[in-house]
Design an enzyme around this catalytic site. Structure first.
Site, PDB file in Angstrom:
ATOM      1  N   GLY A 202     -45.029 -34.752 -33.146  1.00 35.04           N
ATOM      2  CA  GLY A 202     -45.769 -35.977 -32.794  1.00 35.04           C
ATOM      3  C   GLY A 202     -46.539 -36.564 -33.958  1.00 35.04           C
ATOM      4  O   GLY A 202     -47.684 -36.994 -33.790  1.00 35.04           O
TER       5      GLY A 202
ATOM      6  N   SER B  48     -46.021 -39.368 -35.591  1.00 38.35           N
ATOM      7  CA  SER B  48     -45.723 -40.788 -35.845  1.00 38.35           C
ATOM      8  C   SER B  48     -46.924 -41.698 -35.674  1.00 38.35           C
ATOM      9  O   SER B  48     -46.922 -42.837 -36.135  1.00 38.35           O
ATOM     10  CB  SER B  48     -44.609 -41.251 -34.902  1.00 38.35           C
ATOM     11  OG  SER B  48     -45.041 -41.177 -33.554  1.00 38.35           O
ATOM     12  N   ARG B  49     -47.948 -41.225 -34.976  1.00 39.00           N
ATOM     13  CA  ARG B  49     -49.164 -42.046 -34.802  1.00 39.00           C
ATOM     14  C   ARG B  49     -50.328 -41.149 -34.402  1.00 39.00           C
ATOM     15  O   ARG B  49     -50.155 -39.951 -34.188  1.00 39.00           O
ATOM     16  CB  ARG B  49     -48.952 -43.160 -33.774  1.00 39.00           C
ATOM     17  CG  ARG B  49     -48.458 -42.719 -32.432  1.00 39.00           C
ATOM     18  CD  ARG B  49     -48.138 -43.950 -31.561  1.00 39.00           C
ATOM     19  NE  ARG B  49     -47.263 -43.626 -30.473  1.00 39.00           N
ATOM     20  CZ  ARG B  49     -47.642 -43.074 -29.329  1.00 39.00           C
ATOM     21  NH1 ARG B  49     -48.909 -42.786 -29.127  1.00 39.00           N
ATOM     22  NH2 ARG B  49     -46.772 -42.801 -28.390  1.00 39.00           N
TER      23      ARG B  49
ATOM     24  N   THR C 135     -42.028 -44.808 -36.683  1.00 35.26           N
ATOM     25  CA  THR C 135     -43.054 -45.857 -36.815  1.00 35.26           C
ATOM     26  C   THR C 135     -43.126 -46.259 -38.289  1.00 35.26           C
ATOM     27  O   THR C 135     -42.458 -45.661 -39.146  1.00 35.26           O
ATOM     28  CB  THR C 135     -44.440 -45.349 -36.384  1.00 35.26           C
ATOM     29  OG1 THR C 135     -44.799 -44.247 -37.245  1.00 35.26           O
ATOM     30  CG2 THR C 135     -44.466 -44.905 -34.930  1.00 35.26           C
TER      31      THR C 135
ATOM     32  N   ASN D 140     -48.662 -30.601 -32.006  1.00 29.47           N
ATOM     33  CA  ASN D 140     -49.587 -31.722 -31.784  1.00 29.47           C
ATOM     34  C   ASN D 140     -49.099 -32.693 -30.714  1.00 29.47           C
ATOM     35  O   ASN D 140     -49.922 -33.306 -30.030  1.00 29.47           O
ATOM     36  CB  ASN D 140     -49.775 -32.456 -33.124  1.00 29.47           C
ATOM     37  CG  ASN D 140     -50.440 -33.801 -32.946  1.00 29.47           C
ATOM     38  OD1 ASN D 140     -51.640 -33.889 -32.722  1.00 29.47           O
ATOM     39  ND2 ASN D 140     -49.648 -34.875 -33.027  1.00 29.47           N
TER      40      ASN D 140
ATOM     41  N   SER E 204     -57.493 -29.267 -26.172  1.00 23.06           N
ATOM     42  CA  SER E 204     -58.448 -30.359 -25.922  1.00 23.06           C
ATOM     43  C   SER E 204     -59.685 -29.809 -25.233  1.00 23.06           C
ATOM     44  O   SER E 204     -59.584 -28.837 -24.465  1.00 23.06           O
ATOM     45  CB  SER E 204     -57.802 -31.407 -25.004  1.00 23.06           C
ATOM     46  OG  SER E 204     -58.769 -32.341 -24.566  1.00 23.06           O
TER      47      SER E 204
ATOM     48  N   TYR F  45     -53.323 -32.862 -17.081  1.00 25.44           N
ATOM     49  CA  TYR F  45     -53.474 -32.756 -18.545  1.00 25.44           C
ATOM     50  C   TYR F  45     -54.394 -31.581 -18.897  1.00 25.44           C
ATOM     51  O   TYR F  45     -54.075 -30.759 -19.759  1.00 25.44           O
ATOM     52  CB  TYR F  45     -54.036 -34.081 -19.054  1.00 25.44           C
ATOM     53  CG  TYR F  45     -54.376 -34.117 -20.525  1.00 25.44           C
ATOM     54  CD1 TYR F  45     -53.383 -34.325 -21.484  1.00 25.44           C
ATOM     55  CD2 TYR F  45     -55.694 -33.970 -20.969  1.00 25.44           C
ATOM     56  CE1 TYR F  45     -53.706 -34.384 -22.840  1.00 25.44           C
ATOM     57  CE2 TYR F  45     -56.017 -34.025 -22.310  1.00 25.44           C
ATOM     58  CZ  TYR F  45     -55.026 -34.233 -23.240  1.00 25.44           C
ATOM     59  OH  TYR F  45     -55.350 -34.285 -24.576  1.00 25.44           O
TER      60      TYR F  45
ATOM     61  N   ALA G 112     -55.044 -28.964 -17.166  1.00 26.98           N
ATOM     62  CA  ALA G 112     -54.370 -27.689 -16.853  1.00 26.98           C
ATOM     63  C   ALA G 112     -53.452 -27.276 -18.001  1.00 26.98           C
ATOM     64  O   ALA G 112     -53.413 -26.106 -18.399  1.00 26.98           O
ATOM     65  CB  ALA G 112     -53.570 -27.824 -15.556  1.00 26.98           C
TER      66      ALA G 112
ATOM     67  N   LYS H 289     -53.729 -28.124 -21.136  1.00 28.83           N
ATOM     68  CA  LYS H 289     -54.482 -27.812 -22.362  1.00 28.83           C
ATOM     69  C   LYS H 289     -55.189 -26.455 -22.231  1.00 28.83           C
ATOM     70  O   LYS H 289     -55.275 -25.705 -23.202  1.00 28.83           O
ATOM     71  CB  LYS H 289     -55.463 -28.940 -22.667  1.00 28.83           C
ATOM     72  CG  LYS H 289     -54.763 -30.252 -23.040  1.00 28.83           C
ATOM     73  CD  LYS H 289     -53.881 -30.082 -24.265  1.00 28.83           C
ATOM     74  CE  LYS H 289     -53.251 -31.365 -24.728  1.00 28.83           C
ATOM     75  NZ  LYS H 289     -52.524 -31.241 -25.995  1.00 28.83           N
TER      76      LYS H 289
HETATM   77  P1  NAP Z   1     -50.982 -40.394 -29.357  1.00 23.82           P
HETATM   78  O1  NAP Z   1     -51.673 -41.372 -30.251  1.00 23.82           O
HETATM   79  O2  NAP Z   1     -50.549 -40.839 -28.015  1.00 23.82           O
HETATM   80  O3  NAP Z   1     -49.737 -39.765 -30.166  1.00 23.82           O
HETATM   81  C1  NAP Z   1     -48.913 -38.810 -29.551  1.00 23.82           C
HETATM   82  C2  NAP Z   1     -47.782 -38.421 -30.491  1.00 23.82           C
HETATM   83  O4  NAP Z   1     -46.900 -37.555 -29.771  1.00 23.82           O
HETATM   84  C3  NAP Z   1     -46.957 -39.610 -30.956  1.00 23.82           C
HETATM   85  O5  NAP Z   1     -46.419 -39.352 -32.225  1.00 23.82           O
HETATM   86  C4  NAP Z   1     -45.853 -39.660 -29.901  1.00 23.82           C
HETATM   87  O6  NAP Z   1     -44.714 -40.387 -30.362  1.00 23.82           O
HETATM   88  C5  NAP Z   1     -45.591 -38.165 -29.727  1.00 23.82           C
HETATM   89  N1  NAP Z   1     -44.936 -37.891 -28.461  1.00 23.82           N
HETATM   90  C6  NAP Z   1     -45.295 -38.316 -27.221  1.00 23.82           C
HETATM   91  N2  NAP Z   1     -44.389 -37.913 -26.305  1.00 23.82           N
HETATM   92  C7  NAP Z   1     -43.450 -37.195 -27.002  1.00 23.82           C
HETATM   93  C8  NAP Z   1     -42.265 -36.511 -26.622  1.00 23.82           C
HETATM   94  N3  NAP Z   1     -41.851 -36.467 -25.330  1.00 23.82           N
HETATM   95  N4  NAP Z   1     -41.534 -35.880 -27.579  1.00 23.82           N
HETATM   96  C9  NAP Z   1     -41.930 -35.911 -28.869  1.00 23.82           C
HETATM   97  N5  NAP Z   1     -43.049 -36.543 -29.292  1.00 23.82           N
HETATM   98  C10 NAP Z   1     -43.802 -37.170 -28.364  1.00 23.82           C
HETATM   99  O7  NAP Z   1     -51.912 -39.120 -29.085  1.00 23.82           O
HETATM  100  P2  NAP Z   1     -53.057 -38.457 -29.994  1.00 23.82           P
HETATM  101  O8  NAP Z   1     -54.361 -38.953 -29.514  1.00 23.82           O
HETATM  102  O9  NAP Z   1     -52.708 -38.593 -31.428  1.00 23.82           O
HETATM  103  O10 NAP Z   1     -52.917 -36.947 -29.512  1.00 23.82           O
HETATM  104  C11 NAP Z   1     -52.336 -35.940 -30.306  1.00 23.82           C
HETATM  105  C12 NAP Z   1     -52.668 -34.587 -29.687  1.00 23.82           C
HETATM  106  O11 NAP Z   1     -54.089 -34.436 -29.648  1.00 23.82           O
HETATM  107  C13 NAP Z   1     -52.183 -34.440 -28.241  1.00 23.82           C
HETATM  108  O12 NAP Z   1     -51.725 -33.129 -28.008  1.00 23.82           O
HETATM  109  C14 NAP Z   1     -53.439 -34.702 -27.435  1.00 23.82           C
HETATM  110  O13 NAP Z   1     -53.391 -34.086 -26.172  1.00 23.82           O
HETATM  111  C15 NAP Z   1     -54.499 -34.103 -28.336  1.00 23.82           C
HETATM  112  N6  NAP Z   1     -55.845 -34.623 -28.114  1.00 23.82           N
HETATM  113  C16 NAP Z   1     -56.123 -35.954 -28.255  1.00 23.82           C
HETATM  114  C17 NAP Z   1     -57.422 -36.398 -28.017  1.00 23.82           C
HETATM  115  C18 NAP Z   1     -57.818 -37.847 -28.131  1.00 23.82           C
HETATM  116  O14 NAP Z   1     -58.973 -38.171 -27.811  1.00 23.82           O
HETATM  117  N7  NAP Z   1     -56.937 -38.733 -28.583  1.00 23.82           N
HETATM  118  C19 NAP Z   1     -58.411 -35.489 -27.654  1.00 23.82           C
HETATM  119  C20 NAP Z   1     -58.089 -34.144 -27.527  1.00 23.82           C
HETATM  120  C21 NAP Z   1     -56.798 -33.722 -27.764  1.00 23.82           C
HETATM  121  P3  NAP Z   1     -43.649 -41.074 -29.314  1.00 23.82           P
HETATM  122  O15 NAP Z   1     -44.457 -41.693 -28.227  1.00 23.82           O
HETATM  123  O16 NAP Z   1     -42.859 -42.042 -30.144  1.00 23.82           O
HETATM  124  O17 NAP Z   1     -42.782 -39.964 -28.822  1.00 23.82           O
END
Ligand code: NAP
Length: 245
Positions: free
Chosen positions: A11, A13-14, A39, A88, A140, A153, A155, A157
């Site tokens: 993951g 890409s963003r 991306t 990730n 998380s 979600y 559950a 994590k």
């Molecule tokens: P995000 O901006 O939504 O990015 C998620 C990444 O995962 C993207 O690269 C997405 O690309 C990829 N992805 C999603 N579905 C996928 C699939 N089925 N197969 C392969 N890749 C997939 O999320 P983020 O905020 O960066 O979160 C990253 C991690 O941190 C996650 O595990 C999230 O639970 C954790 N986290 C985030 C936060 C927060 O506040 N943002 C807090 C705690 C933990 P595509 O959609 O193109 O597949």
């Protein structure tokens, strides 16, 4: 000089994944990542002469076991080994549990839990043969303290932190560490669904007085992947500005 490490970040890409990929590329490592779509970030690293020969991207939906296999196989074909795995990729579907649809439950469990376990299963075999490795699961604070509307979600994590602890015991004697990094709330696409009121309340409850930045979390991941962290395993490193302290 020793060969640069091979780091797999799912993951990338963003959002948080971009900051993690960038920090390893900045350190001179070879980095492989995947997501369902490329991306501007992944296209940029693949074409930039400074990173092109040590960056690998594959389009893969990690909620599909066959796609996990193809992705890991592709990384081995390209770089020959895997030293660090950062799980990730993750998805959140917001909603009251009683109104949640089957597809939403499946999407969250299939990626966050089954996809992470499958990718780790494949990569750990390789690390066992190598006799070394670092596995870092992005969980998380929602898995620890909960958040309304994010029960499925949360559950997944919480389960990831359990996975980390058990796997650390299994792999510790084989030179492989396994840790979780549990971020607080970050400004990424994943938190776009939270309104300004929710975000303001989170900031007021956070001793550091702000939301997290992806770079805050990437720094913790980089540390756990470093030689200095060799004696840390089975740990959940919370990176939340003190929110859940
Ligand atoms: P995000 O901006 O939504 O990015 C998620 C990444 O995962 C993207 O690269 C997405 O690309 C990829 N992805 C999603 N579905 C996928 C699939 N089925 N197969 C392969 N890749 C997939 O999320 P983020 O905020 O960066 O979160 C990253 C991690 O941190 C996650 O595990 C999230 O639970 C954790 N986290 C985030 C936060 C927060 O506040 N943002 C807090 C705690 C933990 P595509 O959609 O193109 O597949």
């Amino acid at each position: 000089m020793s060969e640069p490490r091979v780091v797999v970040v799912t993951g990338g890409s963003r959002g948080l994944g971009v900051a993690i990929v960038r920090s390893f590329l900045d350190d001179g490592d070879r980095v492989a990542t995947c997501s369902r779509s490329a991306t501007a970030h992944t296209d940029g690293w693949a074409s930039d002469p400074a990173t092109a020969d040590r960056f690998h991207f594959a389009a893969a939906d990690l909620s599909d076991r066959q796609a996990c296999r193809a992705f890991v196989r592709g990384v081995i074909e390209r770089f020959g080994r895997i030293d660090v795995l950062v799980n990730n990729a993750g998805v959140a579907r917001d909603g009251v549990l009683g109104l949640t649809q089957d597809d939403d439950v499946d999407a969250v469990i299939d990626l966050n839990l089954k996809g992470t376990i499958e990718t780790t299963r494949l990569v750990s075999r390789r690390m066992l043969r190598q006799g070394s490795g670092r596995i870092i699961n992005i969980s998380s604070v929602v898995g620890r303290s909960g958040y309304r509307g994010l029960s499925v979600y949360g559950a997944t994590k919480a389960a990831l932190d359990g996975f980390t602890r058990a796997l650390a015991r299994e792999l510790g004697s084989r030179g492989i560490t396994v840790n979780s990094v549990a971020p607080g709330y970050l400004r990424t696409e994943m938190t776009h669904g939270l309104d300004e009121g929710d975000l303001g309340q989170i900031v007021r409850r956070t001793p550091a007085g702000r939301l997290g930045e992806p770079e805050d979390v990437a720094a913790a991941v980089r540390f756990l992947a470093s030689p200095e962290a060799a004696f840390i395993t089975g740990h959940v490193l919370v990176v939340d500005g003190g929110l859940t302290s």
